[in-house]
Enzyme design. Structure first.
Site, PDB file in Angstrom:
ATOM      1  CE  LYS A 107       4.761  -2.844  -2.574  1.00 42.34           C
ATOM      2  NZ  LYS A 107       3.926  -3.256  -1.425  1.00 42.34           N
TER       3      LYS A 107
HETATM    4  P1  NAD Z   1      -5.788   1.472  -2.961  1.00 40.93           P
HETATM    5  O1  NAD Z   1      -5.310   1.992  -4.256  1.00 40.93           O
HETATM    6  O2  NAD Z   1      -6.819   0.393  -2.944  1.00 40.93           O
HETATM    7  O3  NAD Z   1      -6.336   2.658  -2.026  1.00 40.93           O
HETATM    8  C1  NAD Z   1      -5.581   3.795  -1.735  1.00 40.93           C
HETATM    9  C2  NAD Z   1      -6.515   4.845  -1.149  1.00 40.93           C
HETATM   10  O4  NAD Z   1      -5.735   5.997  -0.816  1.00 40.93           O
HETATM   11  C3  NAD Z   1      -7.583   5.329  -2.116  1.00 40.93           C
HETATM   12  O5  NAD Z   1      -8.740   5.689  -1.382  1.00 40.93           O
HETATM   13  C4  NAD Z   1      -6.939   6.575  -2.734  1.00 40.93           C
HETATM   14  O6  NAD Z   1      -7.879   7.494  -3.265  1.00 40.93           O
HETATM   15  C5  NAD Z   1      -6.224   7.126  -1.521  1.00 40.93           C
HETATM   16  N1  NAD Z   1      -5.092   7.998  -1.872  1.00 40.93           N
HETATM   17  C6  NAD Z   1      -4.159   7.817  -2.825  1.00 40.93           C
HETATM   18  N2  NAD Z   1      -3.302   8.844  -2.844  1.00 40.93           N
HETATM   19  C7  NAD Z   1      -3.708   9.692  -1.870  1.00 40.93           C
HETATM   20  C8  NAD Z   1      -3.240  10.935  -1.388  1.00 40.93           C
HETATM   21  N3  NAD Z   1      -2.178  11.532  -1.946  1.00 40.93           N
HETATM   22  N4  NAD Z   1      -3.899  11.512  -0.349  1.00 40.93           N
HETATM   23  C9  NAD Z   1      -4.974  10.927   0.191  1.00 40.93           C
HETATM   24  N5  NAD Z   1      -5.471   9.751  -0.228  1.00 40.93           N
HETATM   25  C10 NAD Z   1      -4.843   9.148  -1.249  1.00 40.93           C
HETATM   26  O7  NAD Z   1      -4.463   0.985  -2.193  1.00 40.93           O
HETATM   27  P2  NAD Z   1      -4.378  -0.018  -0.976  1.00 40.93           P
HETATM   28  O8  NAD Z   1      -4.109  -1.380  -1.491  1.00 40.93           O
HETATM   29  O9  NAD Z   1      -5.506   0.223  -0.029  1.00 40.93           O
HETATM   30  O10 NAD Z   1      -3.000   0.449  -0.312  1.00 40.93           O
HETATM   31  C11 NAD Z   1      -2.942   1.542   0.586  1.00 40.93           C
HETATM   32  C12 NAD Z   1      -1.650   1.418   1.386  1.00 40.93           C
HETATM   33  O11 NAD Z   1      -1.631   0.178   2.101  1.00 40.93           O
HETATM   34  C13 NAD Z   1      -0.361   1.436   0.567  1.00 40.93           C
HETATM   35  O12 NAD Z   1       0.665   2.055   1.315  1.00 40.93           O
HETATM   36  C14 NAD Z   1      -0.046  -0.036   0.399  1.00 40.93           C
HETATM   37  O13 NAD Z   1       1.316  -0.269   0.135  1.00 40.93           O
HETATM   38  C15 NAD Z   1      -0.458  -0.535   1.769  1.00 40.93           C
HETATM   39  N6  NAD Z   1      -0.739  -1.969   1.841  1.00 40.93           N
HETATM   40  C16 NAD Z   1      -1.686  -2.538   1.043  1.00 40.93           C
HETATM   41  C17 NAD Z   1      -1.949  -3.884   1.181  1.00 40.93           C
HETATM   42  C18 NAD Z   1      -3.025  -4.564   0.383  1.00 40.93           C
HETATM   43  O14 NAD Z   1      -3.291  -5.751   0.643  1.00 40.93           O
HETATM   44  N7  NAD Z   1      -3.698  -3.886  -0.530  1.00 40.93           N
HETATM   45  C19 NAD Z   1      -1.218  -4.677   2.099  1.00 40.93           C
HETATM   46  C20 NAD Z   1      -0.272  -4.044   2.895  1.00 40.93           C
HETATM   47  C21 NAD Z   1      -0.040  -2.698   2.765  1.00 40.93           C
END
Ligand code: NAD
Length: 418
Positions: A107
């Site tokens: 990561k």
């Molecule tokens: P992103 O940045 O695209 O979206 C995150 C969302 O969460 C946004 O809507 C943002 O406004 C919201 N957010 C951020 N901080 C917040 C808070 N304090 N309270 C409420 N909402 C909040 O990120 P993502 O890629 O969708 O990732 C989200 C989660 O999923 C993370 O934990 C990431 O590690 C996990 N994840 C992502 C992927 C991927 O392919 N993108 C894969 C596996 C896991």
């Protein structure tokens, strides 16, 4: 901050210890898995648009690479730390092992709010960070991908920087790239799609079907939450609440998801969306719904609010949204939790497909990608379900056990060097 300091690392650590004890794991293997293989801290200087120079803190951590090259996202967020990055790298090891990929766990991230930077500043930040970690990454070594605050454009800059350093195009150095430079069809929506596959698999096990009476709340409407909402909406489920960092919107009759997607694409934040009541993110987590999908950040359900979380099923779209204690509290009252290392594995599975397609220079159609994704997730879901019955533990523990079983086998075969 030391490696072990963050509550997130300690939580991942305690889940590991507890699963290790339940399955009677080799203590020597368990001891090794508590520590990352390598961790690099870098300083990333960027000349801002006003001419001043600001230095940002960046990290890349490789937790375990017994099964293959490291794999894991790059996060741009103000809370990024060495300890959080190490915890996320550890979860990546378990996720890749659980779904049977020939990849290890890694990561990376930069402590920054990307919303504070212009496009030019973000590009400079990404390129310098890539240069600083370039000795650790590569198609055979460690392959970054997008995470919170990063996207296909970030990956394109990372790929270009790494390629410029080598003097030739190296698309296999990152995944989650735009299609035009070697990305895979289906990668952008793969994590959300995988979350929805898992919800459907769980419903099947319970002898039910997702339909018009299924109510859903989604915390986080980004790269994971948005496609999950779109797929559930297409299945007819009633999505009553969604949220982002600006707040949550709620309509008990169900939200118009295509309109919400359009709103966020054009105006960035959800909070002023018409046709819905504005509530807080905390209230969203406590709604009485059939399915809650925490898909934003880690540690949002803890021992302090777990008693108030009423959802019957929780699909962990984010990494570590429920603490170990919260999982125990919710499982004890009969809530079904689909654990992160299973539930959000769709992203790394299609990242793996992207890597394979890039290495072979042979690209698949969307149907092939989605069918293979479905089949891998189904196998993994069934394995975790069976493990949970066999050991009489919740799905979270079961996922760790199934994953540790595979890593333990591989680590024993390879042995310890020297
Ligand atoms: P992103 O940045 O695209 O979206 C995150 C969302 O969460 C946004 O809507 C943002 O406004 C919201 N957010 C951020 N901080 C917040 C808070 N304090 N309270 C409420 N909402 C909040 O990120 P993502 O890629 O969708 O990732 C989200 C989660 O999923 C993370 O934990 C990431 O590690 C996990 N994840 C992502 C992927 C991927 O392919 N993108 C894969 C596996 C896991």
């Amino acid at each position: 901050m030391s490696l072990f300091e963050s509550p997130f690392f300690q939580d991942a650590f305690s889940q590991l210890e507890s699963a290790g004890a339940t399955m009677n794991m080799d203590p020597n293997v368990l001891e090794r898995l508590k520590y990352p293989k390598r961790a690099l801290q870098v300083s990333v200087p960027v000349r801002l648009d006003d001419g001043t120079v600001k230095v940002f803190e960046g990290y890349r951590v490789q937790h375990n690479m017994t099964l293959g090259p490291g794999k894991g996202g790059v996060r741009f967020h103000p809370h990024v730390s060495l300890s959080e990055t190490a915890a996320l790298a550890m979860l990546m090891t378990f996720k890749c092992a659980l779904v049977g990929l020939p990849l290890g766990g890694a990561k990376g991230g930069i402590k920054v709010d990307p919303n504070d930077l212009s496009r030019a500043e973000l590009q400079a930040l990404t390129r310098r960070y890539t240069t600083e970690i370039s000795m650790m990454i590569g198609p055979d070594k460690d392959i970054p991908a997008p995470d919170i605050g990063t996207d296909g454009q970030t990956m394109a800059w990372m790929m270009d920087t790494y390629s410029q350093l080598g003097g030739y195009a190296v698309p296999g150095v990152v995944t989650g790239k735009p299609i035009a430079i070697g990305g895979s069809l289906g990668r952008a929506e793969s994590t959300g799609k995988g979350v929805v596959f898992c919800i459907n698999f769980a419903y099947e096990k319970l002898g039910k079907k997702v339909g018009t009476s299924t109510t859903v709340a989604i915390h986080g409407f980004g790269k994971v939450g948005m496609p999950a909402a779109q797929d559930l909406d297409a299945q007819g489920a009633k999505i009553v609440a969604i949220s982002d960092v600006s707040g949550a919107i709620y309509n008990p009759k169900g939200l118009d998801i295509p309109a919400c997607v359009e709103w966020v694409r054009s105006r960035k934040y959800l909070k002023d969306m018409p046709g819905a009541e504005l509530i807080t993110n905390e209230q969203l987590l406590e709604l009485d719904v059939d399915v809650l999908i925490p898909a934003a950040i880690d540690g949002v359900v803890t021992k302090d609010n777990a008693h108030r979380v009423k959802a019957k099923m929780i699909a962990e779209g984010a990494n570590g949204p429920l603490t170990h204690e919260a999982v125990d509290i919710i499982s004890a009252r009969g809530g079904l939790i689909i654990p992160d290392i299973l539930c959000n594995a769709g992203g790394v599975i299609v990242s793996y497909f992207e890597w394979v397609q890039g290495l072979q220079m042979f690209f698949w159609d969307l149907e092939t990608v989605n069918k293979k994704l479905h089949d891998i997730m189904k196998l993994a879901f069934d394995k975790v379900w069976e493990c949970s019955q066999k050991y009489k533990v919740n799905m979270k523990q079961a996922a760790f056990i199934a994953s540790l079983d595979r890593i333990q086998g591989a680590m024993r075969l390879r042995g310890m060097w020297p």
